[in-house]
Enzyme design. Sequence first.
Site, PDB file in Angstrom:
ATOM      1  CE1 TYR A  89     -19.398 -47.439  -3.642  1.00  0.00           C
ATOM      2  CE2 TYR A  89     -17.246 -48.224  -2.949  1.00  0.00           C
ATOM      3  CZ  TYR A  89     -18.243 -48.149  -3.905  1.00  0.00           C
ATOM      4  OH  TYR A  89     -18.088 -48.779  -5.100  1.00  0.00           O
TER       5      TYR A  89
ATOM      6  CD  GLU B  46     -23.744 -48.337  -3.497  1.00  0.00           C
ATOM      7  OE1 GLU B  46     -24.368 -49.044  -2.681  1.00  0.00           O
ATOM      8  OE2 GLU B  46     -23.100 -48.794  -4.448  1.00  0.00           O
TER       9      GLU B  46
ATOM     10  CG  ASP C 114     -27.844 -32.588 -23.225  1.00  0.00           C
ATOM     11  OD1 ASP C 114     -27.112 -31.910 -22.485  1.00  0.00           O
ATOM     12  OD2 ASP C 114     -27.460 -33.635 -23.797  1.00  0.00           O
TER      13      ASP C 114
ATOM     14  CB  THR D 211     -21.234 -31.802 -19.169  1.00  0.00           C
ATOM     15  OG1 THR D 211     -21.240 -30.592 -19.944  1.00  0.00           O
ATOM     16  CG2 THR D 211     -21.578 -32.972 -20.079  1.00  0.00           C
TER      17      THR D 211
ATOM     18  CE  LYS E 156     -19.371 -31.507 -23.163  1.00  0.00           C
ATOM     19  NZ  LYS E 156     -20.416 -32.130 -23.983  1.00  0.00           N
TER      20      LYS E 156
ATOM     21  NE  ARG F  24     -13.113 -34.714 -18.480  1.00  0.00           N
ATOM     22  CZ  ARG F  24     -13.444 -34.354 -19.723  1.00  0.00           C
ATOM     23  NH1 ARG F  24     -14.375 -34.995 -20.382  1.00  0.00           N
ATOM     24  NH2 ARG F  24     -12.829 -33.349 -20.313  1.00  0.00           N
TER      25      ARG F  24
HETATM   26  C1  LIG Z   1     -20.817 -33.413 -24.143  1.00  0.00           C
HETATM   27  C2  LIG Z   1     -22.254 -33.700 -24.239  1.00  0.00           C
HETATM   28  C3  LIG Z   1     -22.834 -34.788 -23.575  1.00  0.00           C
HETATM   29  C4  LIG Z   1     -22.032 -35.888 -22.924  1.00  0.00           C
HETATM   30  O1  LIG Z   1     -21.174 -35.540 -21.952  1.00  0.00           O
HETATM   31  P1  LIG Z   1     -19.956 -36.517 -21.533  1.00  0.00           P
HETATM   32  O2  LIG Z   1     -19.528 -35.930 -20.255  1.00  0.00           O
HETATM   33  O3  LIG Z   1     -18.951 -36.433 -22.635  1.00  0.00           O
HETATM   34  O4  LIG Z   1     -20.522 -37.888 -21.388  1.00  0.00           O
HETATM   35  C5  LIG Z   1     -24.209 -34.926 -23.617  1.00  0.00           C
HETATM   36  N1  LIG Z   1     -24.968 -34.052 -24.286  1.00  0.00           N
HETATM   37  C6  LIG Z   1     -24.447 -33.014 -24.963  1.00  0.00           C
HETATM   38  C7  LIG Z   1     -25.358 -32.080 -25.682  1.00  0.00           C
HETATM   39  C8  LIG Z   1     -23.067 -32.810 -24.978  1.00  0.00           C
HETATM   40  O5  LIG Z   1     -22.558 -31.804 -25.688  1.00  0.00           O
END
Ligand SMILES: *Cc1c(COP(=O)(O)O)cnc(C)c1O
Length: 467
Positions: free
Chosen positions: A59, A61, A214, A240, A243, A249
């Site tokens: 932990y 925080e 994003d 993220t 991807k 993750r």
């Molecule tokens: C995949 C994605 C997210 C969310 O990610 P998670 O890990 O699935 O919560 C947010 N914004 C965009 C543009 C994404 O493609």
Amino acid sequence: MGVSDNIMQKAVSDSDPELWQLLKDEKSRQRKGLEMIASENFTSLAVLQCLSSCLHNKYSEGLPGRRYYGGNEVIDKVEILAQQRSLEAYGLSPEEWGVNVQPYSGSPANFAVYTGLLQPHDRIMGLDLPDGGHLTHGFMNAQKKISASSIFFESMPYKVDQQTGLIDYDKLAENARLFKPKLIIAGISCYSRTLDYKRFRQIADENGAYLMGDMAHISGLVAAGVIPSPFEYCDVVSTTTHKTLRGPRAGVIFFRKGQKSIDKNGKTVMYDIESKINDAVFPSLQGGPHNHAIAAIATAMKQATTPAFREYQQQVVANARQLCSSLQGLGYEIVTGGTDVHMVLVSLANFKLSGAKAEFILEEVEIACNKNTVPGDKSPMNPSGIRLGTPALTTRGFKENDIVQVAAFIHSALSIAIEAQKLSGPKLVDFKEVVHKNDVISSKIAQLKEEVENFAQNFPLPGYEEY
Ligand SMILES: *Cc1c(COP(=O)(O)O)cnc(C)c1O
């Protein structure tokens, strides 16, 4: 109950054979199939090792040096390393940018940005979900506010041009003048062209709005420098890490710091978003950081600065382009006419085949993808396209000539689907029935599936051998 107890030191294969079998089944599924879901990838052994390490137990925080728990000397070093490497991976100076590596995933990262920078019911604008945006960019429909980003904030979408499939920046500018958003989101989950961040910045400035990038889908491509970076123009960038970036993750938020501008009176104006973002992540939204994931971010960001990673991302794009031209050669219509990134959006409208049927038939032959709306779709519930991505296949070593074969498999599957639809009529349930019960169709499917599996198994998968 202690370490000497069997249950604490037994491998999962011994202690839980039922679950162990499922882990092995999933590995085998991943090995035998062609993974073309654009948001997926196969992460490295190093990342998997971090994820199952002892860091998981701690932990911590708070932020490094300011923890609510003791015993964090090592954890602090891990998190600082993850922060430094995240900045390095995107060529950012620590004087101009800070980073929070604690978000549990992309959606919590985005909600932390909104929580930090906005008041409840402040206004946001993001690309509409059916047009390629993400749920967390304010998605709602006529019946329901679906995403929390539309429940707690007022959202108005911008859209793509129905003819070209490209983002309609003029319309966004026009609507932003009326709606006066506090934050505009430049980010996509299904859009195969690069974004005009400069234009987004102009529109944000005109309305006194924050600009948030994003880059969840494209953060690997950005790190490798194969597409334009959002950092030049954005105040905040979320991502993220699982991807195209090919890490664990998890989620990361970058934010501006230092000098923002000089005002009319010659006084320097500083950014004030660092503590807003950090406080939103913890304590506003999250508790203990996932230290195993943070370590995995650190090692993934290190990988992201290597020449091999750059070559990988170049190959991802080359493969997506090959997929496009192969499918076009077979008569398929590609939304926007091509791709600059890792994904391809195929419209099946001219084949009179729904996205749901295409997704289903492809899954039957071990090709994983997802149905997706395309510009001009009447109902988001019945989309007429599929989204295909190349990051995962490229991790397995696929080159352009392999992608030519993949396109041929896809075409074979969709041709069987059209044949099945002639027998079943338009309803999905009837279609599935024909695919499973009609001897001619099901034997064609079985044969194609075997070909796909034999082909896929020639390519290696990173990670552990069995699971
Ligand atoms: C995949 C994605 C997210 C969310 O990610 P998670 O890990 O699935 O919560 C947010 N914004 C965009 C543009 C994404 O493609």
